[in-house]
Design a protein around this motif. Sequence first.
Motif, short mmCIF file in Angstrom:
data_model
loop_
_atom_site.label_atom_id
_atom_site.label_comp_id
_atom_site.label_asym_id
_atom_site.label_seq_id
_atom_site.Cartn_x
_atom_site.Cartn_y
_atom_site.Cartn_z
N HIS A 195 39.86 9.16 -27.57
CA HIS A 195 38.52 9.74 -27.69
C HIS A 195 38.61 11.26 -27.78
O HIS A 195 37.94 11.88 -28.63
N ILE A 196 39.41 11.85 -26.92
CA ILE A 196 39.53 13.32 -26.89
C ILE A 196 40.05 13.83 -28.23
O ILE A 196 39.50 14.77 -28.80
N ARG A 197 41.07 13.18 -28.76
CA ARG A 197 41.63 13.60 -30.05
C ARG A 197 40.60 13.46 -31.17
O ARG A 197 40.48 14.34 -32.02
N ALA A 198 39.87 12.35 -31.16
CA ALA A 198 38.86 12.12 -32.21
C ALA A 198 37.74 13.16 -32.12
O ALA A 198 37.27 13.67 -33.15
N ILE A 199 37.32 13.49 -30.91
CA ILE A 199 36.27 14.49 -30.72
C ILE A 199 36.77 15.87 -31.18
O ILE A 199 36.07 16.59 -31.89
N LYS A 200 37.98 16.22 -30.81
CA LYS A 200 38.54 17.51 -31.23
C LYS A 200 38.67 17.57 -32.76
O LYS A 200 38.41 18.60 -33.37
N HIS A 201 39.05 16.45 -33.36
CA HIS A 201 39.13 16.38 -34.82
C HIS A 201 37.76 16.62 -35.43
O HIS A 201 37.61 17.41 -36.37
N ALA A 202 36.73 15.96 -34.90
CA ALA A 202 35.36 16.15 -35.41
C ALA A 202 34.90 17.59 -35.21
O ALA A 202 34.27 18.17 -36.10
N GLN A 203 35.23 18.18 -34.07
CA GLN A 203 34.84 19.57 -33.81
C GLN A 203 35.51 20.54 -34.79
O GLN A 203 34.94 21.57 -35.11
N SER A 204 36.69 20.19 -35.26
CA SER A 204 37.40 21.08 -36.19
C SER A 204 36.67 21.18 -37.54
O SER A 204 36.94 22.08 -38.32
N LEU A 205 35.73 20.26 -37.78
CA LEU A 205 35.01 20.21 -39.05
C LEU A 205 33.70 21.00 -39.04
O LEU A 205 33.10 21.22 -40.08
N GLY A 206 33.23 21.39 -37.84
CA GLY A 206 31.97 22.13 -37.75
C GLY A 206 31.30 21.94 -36.42
O GLY A 206 31.92 21.58 -35.42
N THR A 207 29.99 22.19 -36.38
CA THR A 207 29.20 22.00 -35.16
C THR A 207 29.00 20.52 -34.93
O THR A 207 28.49 19.82 -35.81
N LEU A 208 29.38 20.04 -33.76
CA LEU A 208 29.39 18.60 -33.49
C LEU A 208 28.11 18.13 -32.83
O LEU A 208 27.65 18.71 -31.85
N PHE A 209 27.57 17.05 -33.39
CA PHE A 209 26.47 16.30 -32.80
C PHE A 209 27.08 14.97 -32.41
O PHE A 209 27.31 14.11 -33.28
N THR A 237 21.56 30.01 -45.61
CA THR A 237 22.76 29.19 -45.71
C THR A 237 23.49 29.20 -44.36
O THR A 237 23.73 30.26 -43.79
N ARG A 238 23.83 28.02 -43.90
CA ARG A 238 24.56 27.91 -42.64
C ARG A 238 26.04 28.17 -42.87
O ARG A 238 26.58 27.84 -43.91
N CYS A 239 26.69 28.75 -41.88
CA CYS A 239 28.12 29.02 -41.99
C CYS A 239 28.95 27.79 -41.66
O CYS A 239 30.01 27.60 -42.22
N LYS A 240 28.47 26.98 -40.74
CA LYS A 240 29.24 25.82 -40.29
C LYS A 240 28.58 24.54 -40.73
O LYS A 240 27.37 24.43 -40.81
N MET A 241 29.41 23.56 -40.98
CA MET A 241 28.91 22.22 -41.29
C MET A 241 28.38 21.59 -40.00
O MET A 241 28.84 21.91 -38.91
N ARG A 242 27.42 20.68 -40.16
CA ARG A 242 26.89 19.92 -39.03
C ARG A 242 27.52 18.54 -39.09
O ARG A 242 27.37 17.83 -40.08
N VAL A 243 28.22 18.18 -38.04
CA VAL A 243 29.06 16.99 -38.01
C VAL A 243 28.48 15.97 -37.04
O VAL A 243 28.16 16.31 -35.89
N TYR A 244 28.35 14.71 -37.49
CA TYR A 244 27.90 13.64 -36.61
C TYR A 244 29.04 12.65 -36.40
O TYR A 244 29.68 12.20 -37.34
N PHE A 245 29.28 12.34 -35.15
CA PHE A 245 30.30 11.36 -34.74
C PHE A 245 29.72 10.64 -33.54
O PHE A 245 29.12 11.26 -32.68
N ASN A 246 29.86 9.33 -33.48
CA ASN A 246 29.30 8.62 -32.33
C ASN A 246 30.21 7.50 -31.86
O ASN A 246 31.13 7.08 -32.56
N GLY A 247 29.93 7.05 -30.65
CA GLY A 247 30.70 5.95 -30.06
C GLY A 247 30.16 5.60 -28.70
O GLY A 247 29.21 6.20 -28.20
N SER A 248 30.82 4.64 -28.08
CA SER A 248 30.43 4.21 -26.74
C SER A 248 31.06 5.10 -25.68
O SER A 248 30.44 5.42 -24.68
N PHE A 249 32.33 5.44 -25.89
CA PHE A 249 33.06 6.30 -24.95
C PHE A 249 32.98 5.75 -23.52
O PHE A 249 32.79 6.50 -22.57
N ASP A 250 33.15 4.43 -23.40
CA ASP A 250 32.97 3.81 -22.09
C ASP A 250 34.09 4.16 -21.12
O ASP A 250 33.83 4.55 -20.00
#
Length: 141
Positions: free
Chosen positions: A26-40, A7-20
Amino acid sequence: MRHTAITRCKMRVYFNGSFDIINCGHIRAIKHAQSLGTLFLGVNSDELMAWFKREPIIPYVQRAEMLLALMRPGDMVIKTDEPAAINYLKKYACDVYVLTEEWKDAQKPALDYIESIGGKIVYSPRYPDIYDCTTIRKRVY
């Protein structure tokens, strides 16, 4: 959630975008996604951007380098060459899919997949106080 022998301790989180034009939203959205688990973090390739939006202002290699600076140990930056998020959710065995409301119709197969595995769908908030890429482009050009 899917269960494996370990059993993994952290959730695996997927978030994507262009980030042009990387901005505070973008920074806030990425930090939000990271707060949910390991970010892909999927970063759209130059070819994918040209296919569905426009030619990127900043090449993929440079966007990826900047985004790598925001990653924590275990997080990954992934080059995305196709628009279907479901393929990346499956490839990286993600339990959580983070997206903005504007993409929910286009990514319905990905949403259905996450629901089918008992995963979590999280809508990233919009930040009206932040200049987005469109606003920045208008101010620059």
